[in-house]
Design a protein around this motif. Structure first.
Motif, short mmCIF file in Angstrom:
data_model
loop_
_atom_site.label_atom_id
_atom_site.label_comp_id
_atom_site.label_asym_id
_atom_site.label_seq_id
_atom_site.Cartn_x
_atom_site.Cartn_y
_atom_site.Cartn_z
N GLU A 50 1.00 -1.42 -0.01
CA GLU A 50 0.01 -0.09 0.04
C GLU A 50 0.93 1.23 -0.05
N LYS A 92 0.86 5.79 -1.19
CA LYS A 92 0.29 6.90 -1.45
C LYS A 92 0.72 7.49 -3.06
N ASN A 141 -4.86 6.56 -2.07
CA ASN A 141 -4.21 5.47 -1.71
C ASN A 141 -3.91 4.62 -3.08
N THR A 199 -8.81 5.68 -4.24
CA THR A 199 -7.85 4.39 -4.39
C THR A 199 -7.67 3.94 -5.56
#
Length: 163
Positions: A13, A15, A26, A96
């Motif tokens: 994960e 940014k 995200n 996302t």
């Protein structure tokens, strides 16, 4: 460039700042995708060709106008002129970016966004891009950037097909 990268049992994960929307979101990277591949996908998104951007803008405008036509009261709450695209992009909020494991040699992403005209719609707006080609703009779905092109062409909720 993807930043704040954290690995977990399912992938990574992080940014990403997306230039066209002047916003950060995200990033979820599939466990079978490398960080190098994910960075290439992020680079693709941030360097879309002028043709891809025009296609995206046209589809977004049609999507917005369709929602406004179906829900006239939205005109009272929208903070932009539905006839202009530039201010419309300021009313889209990427949430996302999904980067799936690559299939073949291409780069593909799925971007889920909130937007001011979707208060009546269920779910988020989805934008799917493969190799600088906008394949899908519409409500969230289960399509992958690597699905067969016919799935995108046959989808009645795909605003790319309404250009």
């Amino acid at each position: 460039m993807i930043t704040d990268i954290k690995k977990d049992g399912f992938g990574m994960e992080g940014k990403l700042y997306i230039d066209v929307f002047d916003s950060e979101c995200n990033v979820i990277i599939d466990g079978e995708a490398s960080l190098e591949y994910a960075q290439k996908c992020a680079g693709m998104l941030n360097s879309l060709s002028s043709g891809a951007l025009k296609t995206l803008e046209k589809a977004l405008r049609i999507y917005c106008l369709t929602c406004v036509n179906e829900h006239r009261h939205l005109l009272d709450t929208l903070t932009f002129d539905v006839r202009t695209v530039k201010s419309m992009l300021e009313c889209i909020y990427p949430q996302t970016l999904y980067i799936d494991a690559p299939e073949g040699y291409g780069k593909g992403i799925r971007l889920e966004c909130e937007c001011d005209w979707e208060e009546e719609c269920e779910g988020l707006m989805t934008i799917i891009i493969r190799d600088d080609e906008i394949l899908y703009v519409g409500q969230s779905n289960d399509l992958s950037p690597f699905d067969e092109l016919e799935y995108f062409h046959d989808d009645e909720n795909n605003f790319i097909n309404k250009i």
